[in-house]
Design a protein around this motif. Structure first.
Motif, mmCIF file in Angstrom:
data_model
loop_
_atom_site.group_PDB
_atom_site.id
_atom_site.type_symbol
_atom_site.label_atom_id
_atom_site.label_comp_id
_atom_site.label_asym_id
_atom_site.label_seq_id
_atom_site.Cartn_x
_atom_site.Cartn_y
_atom_site.Cartn_z
ATOM 1 N N UNK A 79 -38.144 24.359 -4.725
ATOM 2 C CA UNK A 79 -37.650 23.004 -4.449
ATOM 3 C C UNK A 79 -38.512 22.415 -3.322
ATOM 4 N N UNK A 80 -39.516 21.646 -3.697
ATOM 5 C CA UNK A 80 -40.504 21.152 -2.739
ATOM 6 C C UNK A 80 -39.885 20.248 -1.681
ATOM 7 N N UNK A 81 -38.895 19.451 -2.041
ATOM 8 C CA UNK A 81 -38.339 18.471 -1.109
ATOM 9 C C UNK A 81 -37.556 19.127 0.028
ATOM 10 N N UNK A 82 -37.029 20.344 -0.184
ATOM 11 C CA UNK A 82 -36.233 21.007 0.840
ATOM 12 C C UNK A 82 -36.960 22.167 1.508
ATOM 13 N N UNK A 83 -38.151 22.497 1.033
ATOM 14 C CA UNK A 83 -38.927 23.611 1.587
ATOM 15 C C UNK A 83 -39.834 23.103 2.700
ATOM 16 N N UNK A 84 -39.855 23.811 3.846
ATOM 17 C CA UNK A 84 -40.704 23.377 4.962
ATOM 18 C C UNK A 84 -41.773 24.399 5.331
ATOM 19 N N UNK A 85 -42.019 25.392 4.476
ATOM 20 C CA UNK A 85 -43.117 26.322 4.705
ATOM 21 C C UNK A 85 -44.315 25.891 3.868
ATOM 22 N N UNK A 86 -45.502 26.341 4.286
ATOM 23 C CA UNK A 86 -46.747 25.881 3.665
ATOM 24 C C UNK A 86 -47.282 26.956 2.738
ATOM 25 N N UNK A 87 -47.535 26.580 1.488
ATOM 26 C CA UNK A 87 -48.093 27.512 0.524
ATOM 27 C C UNK A 87 -49.470 27.991 0.963
ATOM 28 N N UNK A 88 -49.747 29.278 0.738
ATOM 29 C CA UNK A 88 -50.998 29.948 1.077
ATOM 30 C C UNK A 88 -51.197 30.093 2.591
ATOM 31 N N UNK A 89 -50.279 29.569 3.395
ATOM 32 C CA UNK A 89 -50.337 29.760 4.843
ATOM 33 C C UNK A 89 -49.140 30.578 5.325
ATOM 34 N N UNK A 90 -47.954 30.249 4.843
ATOM 35 C CA UNK A 90 -46.749 30.988 5.193
ATOM 36 C C UNK A 90 -46.269 31.901 4.064
ATOM 37 N N UNK A 91 -46.543 31.526 2.838
ATOM 38 C CA UNK A 91 -46.045 32.288 1.702
ATOM 39 C C UNK A 91 -46.816 31.904 0.438
ATOM 40 N N UNK A 92 -46.584 32.692 -0.637
ATOM 41 C CA UNK A 92 -47.121 32.326 -1.950
ATOM 42 C C UNK A 92 -46.051 32.625 -2.998
ATOM 43 N N UNK A 93 -45.792 31.640 -3.867
ATOM 44 C CA UNK A 93 -44.798 31.786 -4.919
ATOM 45 C C UNK A 93 -45.258 31.013 -6.145
ATOM 46 N N UNK A 94 -45.142 31.626 -7.315
ATOM 47 C CA UNK A 94 -45.395 30.922 -8.574
ATOM 48 C C UNK A 94 -44.117 30.971 -9.405
ATOM 49 N N UNK A 95 -43.942 29.974 -10.267
ATOM 50 C CA UNK A 95 -42.703 29.878 -11.049
ATOM 51 C C UNK A 95 -42.406 31.180 -11.785
ATOM 52 N N UNK A 96 -41.135 31.599 -11.729
ATOM 53 C CA UNK A 96 -40.734 32.855 -12.345
ATOM 54 C C UNK A 96 -39.902 32.570 -13.606
ATOM 55 N N UNK A 97 -40.351 33.026 -14.780
ATOM 56 C CA UNK A 97 -39.544 32.834 -15.997
ATOM 57 C C UNK A 97 -38.366 33.814 -16.020
ATOM 58 N N UNK A 98 -37.202 33.329 -16.469
ATOM 59 C CA UNK A 98 -36.019 34.170 -16.617
ATOM 60 C C UNK A 98 -35.715 34.296 -18.101
ATOM 61 N N UNK A 99 -35.684 35.509 -18.605
ATOM 62 C CA UNK A 99 -35.308 35.765 -19.997
ATOM 63 C C UNK A 99 -33.845 36.187 -20.010
ATOM 64 N N UNK A 100 -33.019 35.487 -20.776
ATOM 65 C CA UNK A 100 -31.575 35.728 -20.801
ATOM 66 C C UNK A 100 -31.188 36.304 -22.158
ATOM 67 N N UNK A 101 -31.221 37.626 -22.322
ATOM 68 C CA UNK A 101 -30.792 38.220 -23.593
ATOM 69 C C UNK A 101 -29.268 38.274 -23.660
ATOM 70 N N UNK A 102 -28.706 38.607 -24.792
ATOM 71 C CA UNK A 102 -27.248 38.746 -24.875
ATOM 72 C C UNK A 102 -26.734 39.806 -23.896
ATOM 73 N N UNK A 103 -25.582 39.528 -23.290
ATOM 74 C CA UNK A 103 -24.986 40.473 -22.361
ATOM 75 C C UNK A 103 -25.145 40.025 -20.921
ATOM 76 N N UNK A 104 -24.760 40.919 -20.020
ATOM 77 C CA UNK A 104 -24.809 40.641 -18.573
ATOM 78 C C UNK A 104 -25.979 41.399 -17.965
ATOM 79 N N UNK A 105 -26.701 40.742 -17.058
ATOM 80 C CA UNK A 105 -27.811 41.425 -16.389
ATOM 81 C C UNK A 105 -28.077 40.800 -15.029
#
Length: 351
Positions: A79-105
């Motif tokens: 969420x870019x509008x609420x994040x105040x850390x700097x990419x590649x300076x404070x942290x690095x994150x790329x979008x994470x896909x979530x696969x939701x198969x049947x059941x609980x996990x």
């Protein structure tokens, strides 16, 4: 007898009503539980987490419940509008896909955290869940805040350890900066310490008190006027130290050395400065200081920052191993002299 029978019947009716209410509550609870199990959702299992910036990773916690027979996809994004850390300076994150198969996990994702020397409390990265393919999924808890806790101390220091200039009529600036933002005003005093450059002859400088405003990331500029002459001289050095403006305590082990090179000519050309080849290491030192490439018959002197002579040694060769075991931790000035020439090096002892 008749009254006793009536009382007994009334008690039985009251018990029957209480029993019916209890059964109703139990059935309602079972119904809610079954309904909850039947809900489809993708959400963060933790809404807030914290991690120190010296940690290599931060973590994102997700849980899913899928009562259908199909597999669905979603994404954890920043969420870019609420994040105040700097990419590649404070942290690095790329979008994470979530696969939701049947059941609980449950699943855990990590993102890289970069440690730096900046004092910057209140850093946070905010994540959200988007692009859920099935709109029947409940996604109330779709925001997670990862607080990145700062483990650095607030410091003020010179920008760089030194600078070399050729003598001429000009003004250069020594820069002093904080490593982050402070809640209060930051003050310090830049003072001239011992060196073989002569104030009023080779340069002009006045001890200067600097002030950096609260909640500001700024750099103070302290002027030094370099004076030109027509005298052929060896390389000169002026040393500067940061002190507390209230109690004169040294604020930073690392000082600033201004080196002034001569630009006057002899008939045979520019004067040769053998002292520029001298090497002093390690710095900071623990038990000894190694000095290499000295001229013959050199004298080595150790001074404290007030100018008091603490140690003097006559070098037996062009290479000397100087013991400093008897000196306390701190900053000292090492002077190497031969004839009319000398070189002063600021050294630190830290055990």
């Amino acid at each position: 007898m008749y009254k006793m029978k009536v009382c007994s019947i009334a008690r039985k009716l009251q018990f029957y009503k209480m029993f019916n209410r209890a059964i109703s509550f139990i059935l309602l609870f079972i119904g809610l539980a079954i309904s909850a199990q039947a809900q489809n959702y993708v959400r963060f299992s933790k809404s807030v987490d914290s991690v120190y910036e010296s940690s290599p990773y931060g973590y994102i916690y997700v849980e899913c419940n899928n009562t259908t027979a199909d597999t669905f996809n979603a994404f954890v994004v920043l969420n870019q509008s609420q994040t105040n850390v700097v990419a590649f300076e404070d942290f690095f994150f790329s979008n994470k896909p979530i696969v939701v198969p049947p059941g609980f996990q449950r699943d855990t994702f990590k993102f890289d955290i970069y440690d730096n020397e900046d004092y910057d409390p209140g850093k946070k990265a905010v994540f959200t869940i988007i692009n859920i393919e099935d709109t029947s999924f409940i996604t109330a808890d779709t925001t997670m805040v990862s607080e990145i806790l700062n483990d650095d101390s607030f410091k003020i220091s010179f920008v760089g350890a030194g600078r070399t200039v050729v003598e001429n009529d000009t003004t250069i600036f020594i820069r002093v900066a904080t490593n982050g933002i402070s809640d209060s005003v930051t003050t310090a005093k830049v003072k001239l310490d011992m060196g073989n450059a002569v104030k009023g002859k080779h340069f002009l400088f006045n001890d200067t008190t600097i002030s950096i405003a609260a909640l500001a990331r700024d750099t103070a500029l302290i002027p030094v006027v370099i004076l030109n002459d027509t005298v052929v001289e060896a390389m000169r050095e002026a040393n500067f130290t940061l002190y507390d403006a209230t109690n004169n305590a040294i604020l930073n082990v690392r000082g600033f050395t201004l080196t002034i090179r001569d630009d006057d000519l002899q008939p045979s050309g520019i004067i040769e400065n053998y002292f520029s080849m001298i090497k002093v290491f390690p710095n900071p030192a623990v038990d000894f200081i190694q000095i290499e490439n000295m001229p013959e018959q050199a004298t080595i002197q150790v001074f404290d920052l007030s100018g008091s002579l603490l140690k003097e040694v006559a070098a037996l060769s062009v290479s000397e191993k100087l013991s400093v075991q008897e000196l306390a931790d701190g900053v000292y000035l090492l002077k190497i002299s031969s004839g009319s020439q000398s070189k002063i090096v600021r050294v630190a002892i830290a055990r």
